[in-house]
Design an enzyme around this catalytic site. Sequence first.
Site, PDB file in Angstrom:
ATOM      1  N   TYR A   1      29.167  55.539  43.487  1.00 15.04           N
ATOM      2  CA  TYR A   1      28.982  55.640  42.007  1.00 15.04           C
ATOM      3  C   TYR A   1      29.635  56.748  41.244  1.00 15.04           C
ATOM      4  O   TYR A   1      29.591  56.737  40.168  1.00 15.04           O
ATOM      5  CB  TYR A   1      27.527  55.714  41.825  1.00 15.04           C
ATOM      6  CG  TYR A   1      26.680  54.507  42.237  1.00 15.04           C
ATOM      7  CD1 TYR A   1      27.311  53.517  42.261  1.00 15.04           C
ATOM      8  CD2 TYR A   1      25.192  54.718  42.045  1.00 15.04           C
ATOM      9  CE1 TYR A   1      26.534  52.280  42.426  1.00 15.04           C
ATOM     10  CE2 TYR A   1      24.451  53.436  42.469  1.00 15.04           C
ATOM     11  CZ  TYR A   1      25.062  52.353  42.536  1.00 15.04           C
ATOM     12  OH  TYR A   1      24.232  51.087  42.990  1.00 15.04           O
TER      13      TYR A   1
ATOM     14  N   LYS B   1      26.923  50.903  56.717  1.00 18.37           N
ATOM     15  CA  LYS B   1      27.619  49.568  57.180  1.00 18.37           C
ATOM     16  C   LYS B   1      28.827  50.239  57.884  1.00 18.37           C
ATOM     17  O   LYS B   1      30.030  49.893  57.493  1.00 18.37           O
ATOM     18  CB  LYS B   1      28.156  49.001  55.719  1.00 18.37           C
ATOM     19  CG  LYS B   1      28.697  47.570  56.113  1.00 18.37           C
ATOM     20  CD  LYS B   1      28.189  46.427  56.085  1.00 18.37           C
ATOM     21  CE  LYS B   1      28.780  45.272  56.367  1.00 18.37           C
ATOM     22  NZ  LYS B   1      27.805  44.178  56.845  1.00 18.37           N
TER      23      LYS B   1
END
Length: 354
Positions: A138, A189
């Site tokens: 972000y 991840k």
Amino acid sequence: MKIAVLPGDGIGPEIIVQAVKVLEALRSDGLKIELEYAHIGGAGCDAAGDPLPEATLKLAQASDAVLLGAVGGYQYDALPRPMRPEQGLLRIRKGLGLFANLRPALVYPELVNASSLKPELVSGLDIMILRELTGDIYFGQPRGIRTLENGERQGFDTMLYSESEIRRVAHVGFQIAMKRNKKVCSVDKANVLDTSMFWREIVTNVAKEYPAVELSHMYVDNAAMQLVRAPKQFDVILTGNIFGDILSDEAAMLTGSIGMLPSASLDANNKGLYEPCHGSAPDIAGKDIANPLATILSVAMMMRYTFAREDIAQRIEGAVRKVLQQGLRTGDIYEAGMQKIGTAAMGDAVVRSL
Ligand code: NAD
């Protein structure tokens, strides 16, 4: 207790009024509470041409805590990105250095049937999702939309985490776990992303300072699945900004209504911004039907985390429980046999049982 109050847009002002009723009741009991109001989001654009007017940031910086309603509205959707209400939120988080976002997902026994999952899967559920709030994709640079040499256009963002950013949020996660069931599940991840491999390495290192806490790791796709398969396996979920954004909304629905979920965003000194997890709900704004309990429960979190007043936090949470036990419900958590009431009546009921 110097509190900046930022009602924002949509249902923000209506639900903030109810939370302020609770603060005022506490003040009349002798608590020294000072409230000062300012604009944020679309209201900031309307009042000062900026979703985070300078005066608002200054007030927030000078306060011990910030209570925020919500931002956003259809009328602001076409504005250029720097003027959009959500920019006000991103900037105040960054401006106050609020890197740790705490979102409890707690199922009240009275609302167990409001969940989209079977009661036996969620009854007694109590998870704390800790989302890193000021880093990740972000905020990473470079980002943008570019045209390649062959003329094709391309959008791109950069996922970034520095060691200090991971370390400080990991410490918060382990410290919260120490006060709960002493389990941290770090979600990443790491099978695909280098940023996640690094995240896992640093979290594993920090864990050595908390031998009493059991650390596990989970890939985010599996975590999304486990949250709806067997959510009670989790205690504290520690994760980055984008994964936390998505998983915390998923966890919110396990509890039945997003209208019940508070949140806290903390800096390194426990100064915090407290707000409901939901948005400005423009579809129901001004109708006296929004659920104010998430905002009232955000005040409880404020008492717990910024002001270290666990007693007052429990008093507010107890008052909310009592109102639910009395069968009072706003529309979003209504079920047959209960008494449906509006936003203001719900605020009054909480103050009465306080
Ligand atoms: P939303 O959370 O505002 O609404 C989603 C659904 O939940 C709507 O049907 C709404 O009526 C309902 N809802 C939300 N809060 C409720 C409450 N307290 N009581 C009863 N029902 C409630 O999300 P959205 O519709 O995706 O977004 C609306 C606007 O809010 C957009 O402009 C978005 O950018 C903004 N937004 C702001 C925040 C924030 O301020 N933190 C967070 C998310 C979205």
